[in-house]
Design a protein around this motif. Structure first.
Motif, PDB file in Angstrom:
ATOM      1  N   LEU A  45       0.808  -1.221   0.000  1.00 13.81           N
ATOM      2  CA  LEU A  45       0.000   0.000   0.000  1.00 13.81           C
ATOM      3  C   LEU A  45       0.839   1.268   0.000  1.00 13.81           C
ATOM      4  CD1 LEU A  45      -2.716  -1.078   2.599  1.00 13.81           C
ATOM      5  CD2 LEU A  45      -3.088  -0.673   0.162  1.00 13.81           C
ATOM      6  N   GLY A  46       2.152   1.104   0.117  1.00 11.97           N
ATOM      7  CA  GLY A  46       3.014   2.277   0.168  1.00 11.97           C
ATOM      8  C   GLY A  46       2.806   3.119   1.420  1.00 11.97           C
ATOM      9  N   VAL A  47       2.478   2.462   2.539  1.00 13.97           N
ATOM     10  CA  VAL A  47       2.370   3.188   3.825  1.00 13.97           C
ATOM     11  C   VAL A  47       3.396   2.593   4.785  1.00 13.97           C
ATOM     12  CG1 VAL A  47      -0.093   3.696   3.509  1.00 13.97           C
ATOM     13  CG2 VAL A  47       0.598   1.615   4.732  1.00 13.97           C
ATOM     14  N   SER A  48       3.521   3.203   5.969  1.00  9.11           N
ATOM     15  CA  SER A  48       4.514   2.687   6.909  1.00  9.11           C
ATOM     16  C   SER A  48       3.940   1.511   7.698  1.00  9.11           C
ATOM     17  CB  SER A  48       4.946   3.787   7.872  1.00  9.11           C
ATOM     18  OG  SER A  48       3.917   4.007   8.793  1.00  9.11           O
ATOM     19  N   VAL A  49       4.839   0.722   8.252  1.00 14.25           N
ATOM     20  CA  VAL A  49       4.421  -0.443   9.033  1.00 14.25           C
ATOM     21  C   VAL A  49       3.595   0.007  10.233  1.00 14.25           C
ATOM     22  CG1 VAL A  49       5.214  -2.390  10.419  1.00 14.25           C
ATOM     23  CG2 VAL A  49       6.385  -1.817   8.301  1.00 14.25           C
ATOM     24  N   SER A  50       4.000   1.137  10.831  1.00 15.79           N
ATOM     25  CA  SER A  50       3.257   1.556  12.021  1.00 15.79           C
ATOM     26  C   SER A  50       1.838   2.014  11.661  1.00 15.79           C
ATOM     27  CB  SER A  50       4.017   2.633  12.789  1.00 15.79           C
ATOM     28  OG  SER A  50       4.228   3.729  11.955  1.00 15.79           O
ATOM     29  N   THR A  51       1.662   2.513  10.445  1.00 14.67           N
ATOM     30  CA  THR A  51       0.307   2.855  10.008  1.00 14.67           C
ATOM     31  C   THR A  51      -0.547   1.592   9.894  1.00 14.67           C
ATOM     32  OG1 THR A  51       1.166   4.753   8.799  1.00 14.67           O
ATOM     33  CG2 THR A  51      -1.038   4.004   8.184  1.00 14.67           C
ATOM     34  N   VAL A  52       0.054   0.549   9.289  1.00 11.59           N
ATOM     35  CA  VAL A  52      -0.670  -0.724   9.178  1.00 11.59           C
ATOM     36  C   VAL A  52      -1.006  -1.233  10.580  1.00 11.59           C
ATOM     37  CG1 VAL A  52      -0.501  -3.143   8.462  1.00 11.59           C
ATOM     38  CG2 VAL A  52       0.422  -1.337   6.990  1.00 11.59           C
ATOM     39  N   SER A  53      -0.018  -1.180  11.459  1.00 14.40           N
ATOM     40  CA  SER A  53      -0.202  -1.671  12.816  1.00 14.40           C
ATOM     41  C   SER A  53      -1.348  -0.931  13.504  1.00 14.40           C
ATOM     42  CB  SER A  53       1.116  -1.500  13.579  1.00 14.40           C
ATOM     43  OG  SER A  53       0.895  -1.607  14.954  1.00 14.40           O
ATOM     44  N   ARG A  54      -1.333   0.394  13.350  1.00 11.10           N
ATOM     45  CA  ARG A  54      -2.392   1.181  13.986  1.00 11.10           C
ATOM     46  C   ARG A  54      -3.777   0.883  13.383  1.00 11.10           C
ATOM     47  NH1 ARG A  54       0.052   6.957  13.789  1.00 11.10           N
ATOM     48  NH2 ARG A  54       1.823   5.887  12.837  1.00 11.10           N
ATOM     49  N   ALA A  55      -3.783   0.679  12.070  1.00 10.03           N
ATOM     50  CA  ALA A  55      -5.064   0.375  11.413  1.00 10.03           C
ATOM     51  C   ALA A  55      -5.629  -0.948  11.925  1.00 10.03           C
ATOM     52  CB  ALA A  55      -4.870   0.308   9.897  1.00 10.03           C
ATOM     53  N   LEU A  56      -4.749  -1.937  12.062  1.00  6.82           N
ATOM     54  CA  LEU A  56      -5.220  -3.260  12.487  1.00  6.82           C
ATOM     55  C   LEU A  56      -5.631  -3.258  13.960  1.00  6.82           C
ATOM     56  CD1 LEU A  56      -2.680  -5.549  10.583  1.00  6.82           C
ATOM     57  CD2 LEU A  56      -5.038  -4.987   9.935  1.00  6.82           C
ATOM     58  N   LYS A  57      -5.119  -2.273  14.695  1.00 11.81           N
ATOM     59  CA  LYS A  57      -5.532  -2.135  16.101  1.00 11.81           C
ATOM     60  C   LYS A  57      -6.715  -1.180  16.229  1.00 11.81           C
ATOM     61  CE  LYS A  57      -0.916  -2.618  17.949  1.00 11.81           C
ATOM     62  NZ  LYS A  57       0.200  -1.680  18.032  1.00 11.81           N
ATOM     63  N   ASP A  58      -7.211  -0.709  15.068  1.00 10.37           N
ATOM     64  CA  ASP A  58      -8.360   0.206  15.050  1.00 10.37           C
ATOM     65  C   ASP A  58      -8.068   1.488  15.830  1.00 10.37           C
ATOM     66  OD1 ASP A  58     -10.848   0.944  14.196  1.00 10.37           O
ATOM     67  OD2 ASP A  58     -11.890   0.065  15.915  1.00 10.37           O
ATOM     68  N   SER A  59      -6.875   2.021  15.624  1.00 12.94           N
ATOM     69  CA  SER A  59      -6.483   3.237  16.332  1.00 12.94           C
ATOM     70  C   SER A  59      -7.309   4.437  15.894  1.00 12.94           C
ATOM     71  CB  SER A  59      -4.995   3.512  16.066  1.00 12.94           C
ATOM     72  OG  SER A  59      -4.711   4.872  16.266  1.00 12.94           O
ATOM     73  N   PRO A  60      -7.742   5.283  16.832  1.00 16.05           N
ATOM     74  CA  PRO A  60      -8.535   6.470  16.465  1.00 16.05           C
ATOM     75  C   PRO A  60      -7.713   7.543  15.758  1.00 16.05           C
ATOM     76  CG  PRO A  60      -8.066   6.463  18.822  1.00 16.05           C
ATOM     77  CD  PRO A  60      -7.529   5.191  18.269  1.00 16.05           C
TER      78      PRO A  60
END
Lengths: 343, 343
Positions: free
Chosen positions: B16-31
């Motif tokens: 997706l061309g995003v950072s790993v921490s963005t993916v991590s936050r998305a999968l944790k449903d971060s606000p």
């Protein structure tokens, strides 16, 4: 780690006047023991409400094949030699090791014990921090029947096997050598007085003096906290004395090397004006100028012996009864104490 | 440790061309993330059949508060300084550390990784052994999303954060200093050619020569396997040369100190006949005679930085995206390279 008293095999053994390994074998129904011995032990265990330690048992049965090692500091050549001896021995016998350092802190040492026990090591090799004056953390290991032995910095309070070096004898050897070389006024540069090695090496120093007819009241002991500032101060103060020493025995090599630098800066020739010796046989001591007379401690051999003994206990090749091994030190005579024609 | 490919957050991030921490936050449903970003990432994760790594998750949630450290050897002053920096930093942040040494063995390094992972450390700090030329064991850690970073001896093959020192620049500094002092024929005493530091320090050596108009074909490189025998041989052979060097840059301080002893035994005056410099700034180098010019590596600071960065990653204070930190070295000029009136 939970507390609360639990009867141990060691207590059963003590009550019956047999060894712990006999109790252990009886409780495992080993065919090596006479039936009546076994009955006697099993009855006693029942009467004492002994609960076979499941944790210890599972540790023994499903081994992690890892030993934990706790040392006061890793920058010391002596302790890193211990670790090399432990690691080579463990590796040959199919074990890996994990190392923690206490940084000479009692709190850190307790945290290290907790960390390694949580990691389910099969056994531990422990050398105590300078600060360690109480031993509940070790008593708890002992009560939980987690196998461990102590090396170099040990305590008599806990009945497990110990491996040490003969500190007093090493100091005796080096001071005896100075006296034999013709030096007469020998100073002992000691670390803090409550340190075990300060005391032991002083014993050896006094013993050698006595042998050459010098009473304790004529001994010359200088105490330092081992900081560079204080090492410098006691050296410079000593140089100002009217009847100054003609030789110095420094408690550890790093102190001896610092004293050497200070003496040289002040135009004192070694050994012509003042002879100098250390204790440890660090690699540095061979390459300073003049090369430093010192006492060699068998650090690598100590690690080997400690690891082999612990693994022998784990493999039940030897009994769990505590043993004490004392390794000898040897004199390494170099140029810093060479007899000079004038003296 | 099981094998078999499992889709990782890193692969999703790349796709997706995003950072790993963005993916991590998305999968944790971060606000913190936009709803549409989250949806896009979750959809991609589903389509790639991503399975949230339960082990990694449980490691993150129920922390052991322990970091694992793997170093090639503990007797080296440099690595024990690294460890002190790591330990002090970890301790301040409520962590303990367990250390394993690979003894420069690839097999032992792999065993160390297994041991520390089994002990459920929260993360690892790894410095590679000399023998390590393949990286499956690290790739597996990476695939299992077990947090780790590398320091000093690193590989570019695995995309994790790295902390190194600027080896080439350090060598450049010391050789530049020799040339400035008026020495003209400078030898480089190198360890085995396939070692990373042998290559890097040679780069710096050649760069400094070039700056003073000396082409590579006039460089003087001597290779040793770093055993005492071979160090002695190359030194004695060099002394026999008709047009012998007037200065030596030895790749590491222990080599420089051995060369110093050999030169002195053979009546060569340092620096009058041949100047000498090392690299590492070991404590010994300050106390030999003459004191040794060398390059100081910030070992303690390196350990601090590595530990802080790993703990920042664990605490999600920084992203998991790999970063490379390069620490600078400094020249420590001492008597072994002092300009002498005659030269």
């Amino acid at each position: 780690m939970k507390k609360g008293h639990q009867v141990t095999m060691k207590e059963i053994a003590k009550k019956l006047g047999v060894s712990v390994s006999t109790v252990s074998r009886a409780l495992k129904d080993s065919p090596e023991l006479h039936a009546d011995t076994k009955t006697r032990i099993v009855e006693m265990a029942k009467s004492m409400n002994y609960q076979y330690n499941l944790l210890a048992q599972s540790l023994r049965i499903s081994r992690s094949k890892v030993l934990g090692v706790i040392v006061p500091e890793l920058t010391s050549h002596f302790f890193s030699s211990n670790i090399s001896g432990i690691q080579d021995t463990a590796y040959k016998r199919g074990y890996n090791i994990m190392i923690c350092q206490s940084n000479e802190s009692f709190e850190q040492e307790k945290a290290n014990v907790r960390t390694l026990v949580s990691s389910q090591v099969d056994g531990l090799l422990i050398s105590l921090s300078r600060e360690t004056k109480s031993y509940e953390h070790l008593q708890e290991l002992y009560d939980r029947e987690i196998p461990f032995i102590m090396f170099d910095r040990v305590t008599e309070e806990i009945p497990v096997s110990k491996v040490t070096v003969d500190d007093a004898h090493g100091a005796y050897l080096v001071v005896h050598h100075l006296l034999e070389q013709g030096f007469k006024k020998i100073a002992y540069f000691s670390g803090p007085e409550d340190l075990y090695i300060s005391k032991k090496r002083k014993e050896g120093y006094l013993e050698a003096l006595k042998e050459f007819g010098i009473p304790e009241k004529e001994s010359r002991v200088y105490i330092t906290d081992l900081t560079f500032e204080m090492n410098r101060k006691i050296t410079l103060d000593m140089l100002q004395e009217q009847d100054r020493p003609d030789a110095i025995f420094a408690m550890i090599d790093p102190l001896a090397v610092e004293v050497m630098m200070i003496l040289k800066e002040n135009g004192v020739r070694i050994p012509e004006d003042i002879a100098l010796a250390g204790f440890t046989n660090n690699p540095t001591s061979a390459v300073v100028e003049p090369s430093l007379t010192t006492v060699s401690q068998p650090g690598y051999e100590m690690g080997q012996l400690a690891a082999n003994h612990l693994l022998d206990q784990l493999d039940e090749l030897v009994s769990d009864d505590p043993q004490t091994f004392v390794l000898l030190t040897t004199l390494v005579a170099r140029n810093s104490t060479k007899k000079t024609p004038k003296s």
